[in-house]
Write an enzyme that holds these catalytic residues in place. Sequence first.
Site, mmCIF file in Angstrom:
data_model
loop_
_atom_site.group_PDB
_atom_site.id
_atom_site.type_symbol
_atom_site.label_atom_id
_atom_site.label_comp_id
_atom_site.label_asym_id
_atom_site.label_seq_id
_atom_site.Cartn_x
_atom_site.Cartn_y
_atom_site.Cartn_z
ATOM 1 N N LYS A 34 0.843 -1.205 0.000
ATOM 2 C CA LYS A 34 0.000 0.000 0.000
ATOM 3 C C LYS A 34 0.872 1.246 0.000
ATOM 4 O O LYS A 34 2.062 1.181 0.323
ATOM 5 C CB LYS A 34 -0.915 -0.029 1.231
ATOM 6 C CG LYS A 34 -0.183 0.020 2.561
ATOM 7 C CD LYS A 34 -1.111 -0.323 3.722
ATOM 8 C CE LYS A 34 -0.354 -0.301 5.053
ATOM 9 N NZ LYS A 34 -1.188 -0.833 6.161
ATOM 10 N N TYR A 242 15.627 30.187 9.180
ATOM 11 C CA TYR A 242 14.432 30.909 9.618
ATOM 12 C C TYR A 242 14.393 31.050 11.133
ATOM 13 O O TYR A 242 14.781 30.141 11.860
ATOM 14 C CB TYR A 242 13.177 30.142 9.176
ATOM 15 C CG TYR A 242 12.856 30.259 7.711
ATOM 16 C CD1 TYR A 242 12.640 31.491 7.102
ATOM 17 C CD2 TYR A 242 12.737 29.109 6.932
ATOM 18 C CE1 TYR A 242 12.324 31.579 5.760
ATOM 19 C CE2 TYR A 242 12.426 29.187 5.589
ATOM 20 C CZ TYR A 242 12.221 30.428 5.006
ATOM 21 O OH TYR A 242 11.911 30.499 3.682
HETATM 22 C C1 LIG Z 1 -0.398 -1.763 6.932
HETATM 23 C C2 LIG Z 1 -0.917 -3.096 7.324
HETATM 24 C C3 LIG Z 1 -0.047 -4.202 7.434
HETATM 25 C C4 LIG Z 1 1.455 -4.081 7.375
HETATM 26 O O1 LIG Z 1 1.914 -3.623 8.630
HETATM 27 P P1 LIG Z 1 3.459 -3.433 8.957
HETATM 28 O O2 LIG Z 1 3.467 -3.039 10.389
HETATM 29 O O3 LIG Z 1 3.982 -2.351 8.076
HETATM 30 O O4 LIG Z 1 4.138 -4.731 8.714
HETATM 31 C C5 LIG Z 1 -0.621 -5.440 7.641
HETATM 32 N N1 LIG Z 1 -1.951 -5.585 7.761
HETATM 33 C C6 LIG Z 1 -2.813 -4.548 7.707
HETATM 34 C C7 LIG Z 1 -4.258 -4.787 7.869
HETATM 35 C C8 LIG Z 1 -2.319 -3.268 7.510
HETATM 36 O O5 LIG Z 1 -3.154 -2.229 7.487
#
Ligand SMILES: *Cc1c(COP(=O)(O)O)cnc(C)c1O
Length: 345
Positions: A34, A242
């Site tokens: 994702k 800044y």
């Molecule tokens: C994002 C997500 C993962 C992956 O999690 P990590 O901590 O990055 O390994 C797995 N399952 C779900 C449902 C998620 O939303």
Amino acid sequence: MTAPALLTVDLQALAANYRTLEAAGGVPVHPVVKADAYGLGADACAGRLMQEGARTFFVARTREGERLRAALGPTPAIYVLDGCLTGRASRLREADLRPVLNTEAQVTEWRAAGGGRCGLQIDTGMNRLGFRPEAAPEPFEGLDMVLSHLACADDPAEPMNARQRDAFAVAAARYPGTVRSFANSGGIFLGEDYGFDASRPGICLYGGGPEGRPDERIRPVATLTAEVLQVRDVPAGESVGYSRGFIAESPRRIATVAAGYADGVLRSYSPRGEVFVGGALRPILGRISMDVCAVDVTGLEVAVGDRVEMFGGQRMLDDAAAAAGTVAWELLTSVSARVPRTWVG
Ligand SMILES: *Cc1c(COP(=O)(O)O)cnc(C)c1O
């Protein structure tokens, strides 16, 4: 490839982490890609992971799934964690995506549109997405995966982990013949009984440690570097950047570096941020600007055109995130679209 600010992705290290996670969990790894593989490039990362044997991927959004399908072709299974939103079933079906259904309304929406292969999320305590175990639907046609997500997987001492695991085992038993997917990155290292049938790691694939700090089992994958645009000597008593965010108490040599908060160098790095430059870790001084930041290179041989590492093999991702008061997940996904990605290995 070079650019003032550049994100380099080591695909061999990605593949090594995939193999490590598969060995540690004892079950097939279903990579979570994702958010453009946490900013590292979903097409390139998923393509490389397919070479390692991955055949099932997770994305969050339908749109991410559509793009991934176009990149990977028809072979892999792609699950969409958002599920089947209202009016979205036809797009999911068109791209051969499998929604992870989270509510009764989503189940109805998906099945009314003709249904097909899909997953089901059981909420075992996080209170985020999915059915409470007691409200989960009867098994139905097309359902081929049940999953749940750990709330505290980065803390092995947290008793909630075992409670969620046991609740998932009970809930999943109602769906014989489906793939039971439970552990994210942290969960994989909690023990064999967290494995079930398949894992869903994200951050450990991309170089973050399972407990939110550098871990020798996980190799760095992403390296954010930026070029030194100018080197200057600042006399004692003058300020840098800044709001006079840094005031030199003694003469300092400053490198102005081509990475600012528009590149994912978070403003919250100041005052604790450090970068690797000229063979040493050196502090970021004063405020981060939109396109540049200032690094103290006093006493180092640093010249215009040299590259500074914001995170990577010399400045570990988790340490950089901690210095900015955040976590590796946010740091990686903050590297903006203007930073070119290059994939090596
Ligand atoms: C994002 C997500 C993962 C992956 O999690 P990590 O901590 O990055 O390994 C797995 N399952 C779900 C449902 C998620 O939303």
